[in-house]
Design an enzyme around this catalytic site. Structure first.
Site, PDB file in Angstrom:
ATOM      1  N   GLU A 220     -12.269 -15.513 -27.005  1.00  0.00           N
ATOM      2  CA  GLU A 220     -11.709 -16.779 -27.516  1.00  0.00           C
ATOM      3  C   GLU A 220     -12.044 -17.913 -26.557  1.00  0.00           C
ATOM      4  O   GLU A 220     -11.156 -18.617 -26.052  1.00  0.00           O
ATOM      5  CB  GLU A 220     -10.192 -16.642 -27.773  1.00  0.00           C
ATOM      6  CG  GLU A 220      -9.909 -15.601 -28.847  1.00  0.00           C
ATOM      7  CD  GLU A 220      -8.507 -15.632 -29.441  1.00  0.00           C
ATOM      8  OE1 GLU A 220      -7.630 -16.312 -28.888  1.00  0.00           O
ATOM      9  OE2 GLU A 220      -8.304 -14.966 -30.478  1.00  0.00           O
ATOM     10  N   GLU A 355     -10.491  -8.815 -33.503  1.00  0.00           N
ATOM     11  CA  GLU A 355      -9.027  -8.970 -33.550  1.00  0.00           C
ATOM     12  C   GLU A 355      -8.641  -9.335 -34.972  1.00  0.00           C
ATOM     13  O   GLU A 355      -9.096 -10.359 -35.500  1.00  0.00           O
ATOM     14  CB  GLU A 355      -8.538 -10.060 -32.581  1.00  0.00           C
ATOM     15  CG  GLU A 355      -8.668  -9.648 -31.131  1.00  0.00           C
ATOM     16  CD  GLU A 355      -8.039 -10.633 -30.144  1.00  0.00           C
ATOM     17  OE1 GLU A 355      -7.053 -11.304 -30.506  1.00  0.00           O
ATOM     18  OE2 GLU A 355      -8.557 -10.724 -29.023  1.00  0.00           O
TER      19      GLU A 355
END
Ligand code: AHR
Length: 556
Positions: A220, A355
């Site tokens: 991220e 994810e």
């Protein structure tokens, strides 16, 4: 986009701080033609979609809350049965579901982690402030806030070996230099006796290389992983992946990809990456995609805290809202794939959905104090099955997927605390769906009446049936979700290009959409399997309301 901005903001802050339904008695099947059916599934044996990568059934563990300490790691001296400190029951469960790949050590934690803290004699390892310390609740155990580093690279690889899965490590791009990335690869993969780091590995009892193939280059990076722009990150990606030592081991680098529908990240990453030259594409095995279903605000709010729902107590409308949010991942896969094709016409780079899962507000922890822990219900089983079916339907696009997270966290397959353990409905779905691994995906045509429901006084719809099919040897595996909270679907299954000689049906369902397992009642929800007396090219099955179903059809 406002909701995603809130999530980014949450992660940025984190970075700074570090309806009960009666399906009634039902006949699971009957011979085709006895009465009218309302739904139909055609399986087209002559239309293969590609091999379903076993890695789509991957998992994820992070140094976060009770995932590692208590969930995975109990320590060698624990009264909890363990294998070299790792919870024995967890190893056994992961073997049963054929867990193929495990991502570690984060998540956001990864970009704060110095892998060197987690190697060497356990008693000499430092204690560090965990990335998630400030998000933790007051009653969280100390090991959740102050990382004791008892579980590190050696223990993680040991865990993978015991389970029989591939390790997937996420490297720290935000706070360690590229040299440390190369050194971590060296520690894991350098041949026995070759370098000082290989000798340190041997001193810990692992002379032979761990052979780690999959490496995430940051996590991220648009948020907790450094707040980069896509272009800035692409420059870093080039730097971190240039000339990393291989030691004869294939290395597959995963670039930190977009959050949900952030198309500009995908575009910006490839644009900058290839500005140098086209060969840069060779360094990218996959682009990660994260998508959490968290916004149950029904258009009234998109606030990251306010819009989240309750994990255990919810109405049918919340059930459908969650499924809607989860279903979005299919469009995300398709659209990011299309953008990737603008830069990579041959589609050498695959999507890595590392994810995914629902994310509810706190309050449904099996162990109070475990950050982000949720108790999954039947809704999460249906959600997870829907996601796995989506991945199965796109085998050429999705190479790896990792459910977030394996134990004691979001959408967990297992809950554990000290010597207590239970398999959640999500865990049961993974067990049912393991049969698709490495199967040949098959095209299906489904027709079923749409679900119609009331969304704050306005009519809303959701699809009636969805699923996926694959061929493994002489078995066709068909998984189907019926999302309707109250209506079973009588469904004609037609095999085009083959005949069925035997069939079994496994169903996970309940008359209570909030049903869940707990330490006290671990078997409230369990799949039920029965043989069907089927032969020919067609059969009719009744798929109960709110159910996940697996049909195994033997060809003959
Ligand atoms: O899974 C929990 C967190 O969600 C991960 O650490 C992060 O990558 C994501 O935002």
């Amino acid at each position: 986009m406002e909701r995603e901005t809130r999530r980014r903001e949450f992660l940025r802050q984190g970075a700074l701080a570090a309806g009960a339904v009666a399906c009634g008695a039902y006949l699971p099947y009957r011979t085709a033609g006895a009465t009218a059916t309302d739904s139909q599934i055609e399986i087209l044996l002559d239309e293969p979609l590609g091999m379903i990568s076993p890695n789509i059934y991957g998992h994820f563990i992070e140094h976060l809350g009770g995932v590692i300490y208590d969930g995975v790691w109990v320590g060698e001296n624990s009264r909890v049965p363990n294998v070299r400190g790792i919870r024995k029951r967890l190893i056994e469960e992961l073997q049963k579901i054929k867990a193929p790949v495990l991502r570690y050590p984060g998540g956001c934690f990864a970009d704060s982690y110095d892998w060197r803290d987690g190697i060497g004699p356990a008693e000499k390892r430092p204690r560090r402030t965990n990335f998630w310390a400030d998000a933790d609740t007051k009653n969280a155990p100390s090991a959740h806030k102050y990382e004791p580093n008892q579980f590190g690279t050696n223990e993680f690889n040991q865990f993978c070996r015991l389970v029989g899965c591939q390790p997937y490590l996420a490297a720290n791009l935000r706070s360690l230099p590229p040299e440390e990335f190369a050194r971590w690869v060296e520690y894991c993969n350098a041949p026995a006796g070759s370098t000082t780091l290989a000798e340190m590995r041997a001193a810990a009892g692992f002379p032979e290389p761990f052979g780690v193939r999959f490496w995430g280059v940051g996590n991220e990076s648009w948020g907790c992983g450094g707040n980069f722009t896509a272009a800035e990150y692409a420059v870093e990606f080039r730097r971190y992946t240039t000339w990393v030592p291989k030691y004869g081991q294939e290395l597959s680098f995963v670039a930190s990809g977009p959050n949900s529908d952030e198309w500009e990240w995908t575009r910006g990453f490839f644009e900058e990456l290839l500005r140098k030259d086209k060969e840069q594409l060779d360094a990218v095995y996959g682009l990660s995609l994260h998508h959490y279903a968290w916004n149950l605000g029904r258009g009234k709010t998109s606030d990251w805290e306010q819009a989240k729902g309750n994990a255990l107590q919810f109405a049918p409308v919340d059930w459908y809202e969650l499924l809607h949010e989860g279903q979005r991942i299919e469009t995300l896969i398709e659209h990011h794939w299309q953008i990737m094709g603008e830069w990579d016409a041959e589609h050498r780079v695959r999507l890595i959905v590392d994810e995914w899962g629902p994310w509810y507000r706190g309050g449904a922890e099996a162990t109070p104090g475990d950050l982000f822990e949720q108790t999954p219900t039947l809704r999460d089983a249906v959600f997870s099955a829907m996601n796995l079916d989506i991945f199965n339907r796109h085998p050429e696009k999705v190479a790896i997927a990792n459910c977030a997270q394996l134990i004691n966290c979001l959408n967990s397959l297992y809950l554990a605390h000290e010597d207590q353990f239970c398999v959640t409905p999500v865990g049961h779905v993974f067990a049912m769906y393991a049969a698709h691994q490495a199967g040949q995906g098959l095209r299906m045509v489904i027709s079923a009446p749409a679900v119609r429901y009331d969304r704050d006084g306005k009519p809303a719809t959701f699809w009636g049936l969805q699923g996926s099919a694959s061929l493994r040897g002489k078995d066709v595996v068909l998984t189907v979700v019926n999302p309707h909270v109250s209506e079973p679907r009588e469904t004609r299954i037609a095999l085009r290009g083959g005949r069925v000689s035997a069939a079994t049906l496994t169903t996970l369902t309940s008359t209570d959409i909030q049903a869940h397992n707990s330490f006290a009642q671990p078997a409230v929800l369990e799949p039920q399997t029965r043989k069907l007396d089927a032969s020919g090219a067609e059969l009719v099955v009744v798929l109960p309301a709110a159910s996940v179903n697996k049909l195994t059809l033997a060809l003959g």
